[in-house]
Design a protein around this motif. Structure first.
Motif, PDB file in Angstrom:
ATOM      1  N   SER A   1       0.813  -1.219   0.000  1.00  0.00           N
ATOM      2  CA  SER A   1       0.000   0.000   0.000  1.00  0.00           C
ATOM      3  C   SER A   1       0.845   1.266   0.000  1.00  0.00           C
ATOM      4  O   SER A   1       0.337   2.348  -0.301  1.00  0.00           O
ATOM      5  CB  SER A   1      -0.938   0.009   1.219  1.00  0.00           C
ATOM      6  OG  SER A   1      -0.215   0.171   2.432  1.00  0.00           O
TER       7      SER A   1
ATOM      8  N   SER B   1       0.140   1.462 -10.273  1.00  0.00           N
ATOM      9  CA  SER B   1      -0.028   1.178  -8.844  1.00  0.00           C
ATOM     10  C   SER B   1      -1.494   0.979  -8.480  1.00  0.00           C
ATOM     11  O   SER B   1      -1.818   0.206  -7.582  1.00  0.00           O
ATOM     12  CB  SER B   1       0.567   2.309  -7.993  1.00  0.00           C
ATOM     13  OG  SER B   1      -0.304   3.415  -7.883  1.00  0.00           O
TER      14      SER B   1
ATOM     15  N   GLY C   1       0.677   3.654  -2.706  1.00  0.00           N
ATOM     16  CA  GLY C   1      -0.309   4.722  -2.626  1.00  0.00           C
ATOM     17  C   GLY C   1       0.277   6.022  -2.102  1.00  0.00           C
ATOM     18  O   GLY C   1      -0.143   7.113  -2.513  1.00  0.00           O
TER      19      GLY C   1
ATOM     20  N   ALA D   1      -1.277  -2.756  -6.698  1.00  0.00           N
ATOM     21  CA  ALA D   1      -1.331  -2.739  -5.231  1.00  0.00           C
ATOM     22  C   ALA D   1      -2.675  -3.224  -4.672  1.00  0.00           C
ATOM     23  O   ALA D   1      -2.695  -4.130  -3.832  1.00  0.00           O
ATOM     24  CB  ALA D   1      -0.983  -1.340  -4.703  1.00  0.00           C
ATOM     25  N   PRO D   2      -3.826  -2.661  -5.121  1.00  0.00           N
ATOM     26  CA  PRO D   2      -5.092  -3.189  -4.596  1.00  0.00           C
ATOM     27  C   PRO D   2      -5.316  -4.662  -4.942  1.00  0.00           C
ATOM     28  O   PRO D   2      -5.876  -5.412  -4.137  1.00  0.00           O
ATOM     29  CB  PRO D   2      -6.148  -2.295  -5.266  1.00  0.00           C
ATOM     30  CG  PRO D   2      -5.429  -1.041  -5.610  1.00  0.00           C
ATOM     31  CD  PRO D   2      -4.048  -1.486  -5.981  1.00  0.00           C
TER      32      PRO D   2
ATOM     33  N   TYR E   1      -4.248   1.281   1.177  1.00  0.00           N
ATOM     34  CA  TYR E   1      -3.760   1.917  -0.047  1.00  0.00           C
ATOM     35  C   TYR E   1      -4.277   3.349  -0.143  1.00  0.00           C
ATOM     36  O   TYR E   1      -3.516   4.289  -0.398  1.00  0.00           O
ATOM     37  CB  TYR E   1      -4.197   1.095  -1.260  1.00  0.00           C
ATOM     38  CG  TYR E   1      -3.778   1.661  -2.596  1.00  0.00           C
ATOM     39  CD1 TYR E   1      -2.450   1.634  -2.998  1.00  0.00           C
ATOM     40  CD2 TYR E   1      -4.711   2.222  -3.469  1.00  0.00           C
ATOM     41  CE1 TYR E   1      -2.060   2.151  -4.222  1.00  0.00           C
ATOM     42  CE2 TYR E   1      -4.332   2.732  -4.694  1.00  0.00           C
ATOM     43  CZ  TYR E   1      -3.004   2.685  -5.060  1.00  0.00           C
ATOM     44  OH  TYR E   1      -2.622   3.204  -6.272  1.00  0.00           O
TER      45      TYR E   1
END
Length: 438
Positions: free
Chosen positions: A13, A113, A16, A117-118, A137
């Motif tokens: 995360s 990202s 983010g 990432a998620p 995130y």
């Protein structure tokens, strides 16, 4: 919750944080760059300011390819590299085109990202805590935004080249992030979807019981996946429409337009330049506090309730901002209304969007679905902020905010009548439920 899952989620995360920092740091350099290169409103808005957003569009459109092909972890590593190159190059640029090129590179990192990432976090998280973990995130995005506002404020007195320091300082968190990603494992669901069963089991042994592992492995192994299947077939029409609408409404709230031009908007409302920067910091603090609240509540109240609360707050605050400009209210009226706006965003769309998009497509199509949602989000995020200088000049700030308020009325209708609740449901169960919807 297993401690390892928490740590891996926090590391992923942190992409983010770089996203949030990179998005907002340009606001501190906005007017200095326009004066330095004597740019017209059109060139400054569409090239200098918006080039990172166009990079984000490309990153979102094509970021699903490496996320699917080489894996979530390697894509997260590439993202760190892109942010590092962007920070260094843009801070050393000596003309607007070179500057725009390196900002475009950073945009590629942002777009990718929002997919990798998620997706990674949702695939390692237990169902009952998935909203909170993916919500980290978004928390990191707003933490990055706040740090960018603070950084811009403290570096604003560094002379005529203060903008270089504002942009270059991002190199340090980018390097730290890249090193940390080296220590997380690959997503076990991605490994299973690519028939790397033994590798997936090695990862699953780190944080699941044997029964949980067997259930997950058998569930994915027994899924018949046609090689030609895409997110655009009839079976996935309903989740595709959901992703399109939530992504569109996110930007039709005006959130990115506001974050990019916060100091300018505050100055339009009659605040001095230094007071405008301080008000921007206040926006960052409010954003962080209400994002923390949203992340805390998302697995308790659910995604729909947070979206309803946020939509009502959007409508009230944006309408009041529009009235303030129409009626020329002075003082702290506009900052206060915009604080309510950012709080509404943070607890609603901000807390929900990346969680929701990462949940509603099956494992083998998650990156593609995430890519579609991110692309819709970032196309609008590129178009709307790039038009803000012209819209403000030609139509007035009040009319622009009135339009955003109207769009949020439509978002409330969408949430009330179309959006399903996804809290506490496993990714596999959710896919079965949504694919049956008309």
């Amino acid at each position: 919750m297993k401690f390892k899952i928490l740590i891996w989620s926090l590391i992923a995360s942190f992409a983010g944080f770089l996203f949030g920092f990179d998005t907002v740091v340009i606001s501190g350099a906005d007017k200095a760059l326009q004066q330095l290169w004597h740019s017209s409103d059109f060139f400054h808005g569409s090239v200098v300011m918006a080039m990172a957003l166009w990079g984000t569009v490309i990153g979102a459109l094509f970021g699903g390819i490496p996320t699917n092909k080489i894996g979530r972890k390697k894509t997260l590593l590439i993202i760190g590299f892109l942010f590092s190159i962007s920070a260094l190059g843009s801070s050393l640029a000596n003309n607007p085109w070179v500057f725009a090129f390196f900002r475009f590179i950073g945009g590629l990192g942002i777009g990718a990202s929002t997919i990798a990432a998620p997706s990674y976090i949702s695939e390692i998280a237990p169902a009952k805590e998935r909203g909170r973990l993916v919500g980290f995130y978004q928390f990191n995005i707003v933490l990055g935004i706040l740090c960018a506002f603070l950084s811009n404020f403290f570096l604003s007195d560094f002379g005529e080249n203060s903008w270089r320091w504002m942009l270059g300082i991002q190199l340090f968190p980018s390097i730290v992030y890249s090193i940390l990603v080296l220590y997380i494992p690959e997503s076990p669901r991605w490994l299973l979807s690519n028939n790397r069963i033994e590798e997936a089991k090695e990862v699953l042994n780190l944080f699941t019981t044997q029964d949980e592992q067997d259930l997950l492995v058998s569930g994915i192994e027994n899924t018949n996946i046609p090689l030609s299947e895409t997110i655009f077939i009839k079976k996935y029409r309903y989740p595709l429409i959901l992703v399109f609408l939530i992504s569109s409404f996110n930007q039709l709230s005006g959130i990115n337009a506001f974050l990019y031009y916060a100091p300018r908007i505050f100055e339009e409302a009659g605040l001095g330049s230094k007071t405008a920067l301080l008000s921007s910091i206040g926006i960052g603090i409010i954003n962080l506090i209400f994002t923390m609240l949203g992340v805390y509540l998302i697995d308790k109240l659910g995604r729909r309730i947070l979206m309803i609360i946020g939509s009502i707050g959007y409508i009230a605050s944006l309408s009041l901002v529009a009235l303030a400009f129409f009626l020329q209210w002075t003082g702290l009226a506009v900052p206060i209304f915009l604080f309510v706006f950012i709080a509404s965003h943070a607890i609603g769309q901000g807390a929900v969007i990346w969680v929701f998009i990462s949940e509603i497509f099956p494992n083998h199509l998650r990156a593609s679905g995430q890519s579609f949602g991110s692309s819709v989000h970032w196309v609008l995020a590129a178009i709307i902020p790039s038009m803000i200088p012209i819209l403000f000049s030609n139509y007035g700030v009040g009319n622009v905010f009135a339009f955003f308020a109207l769009m949020m009325v439509l978002q409330l209708v969408f949430v009330l009548f179309m959006m399903p609740e996804t809290k506490g449901i496993t990714l596999e169960e959710m896919n079965q439920n949504l694919s049956k919807q008309k």
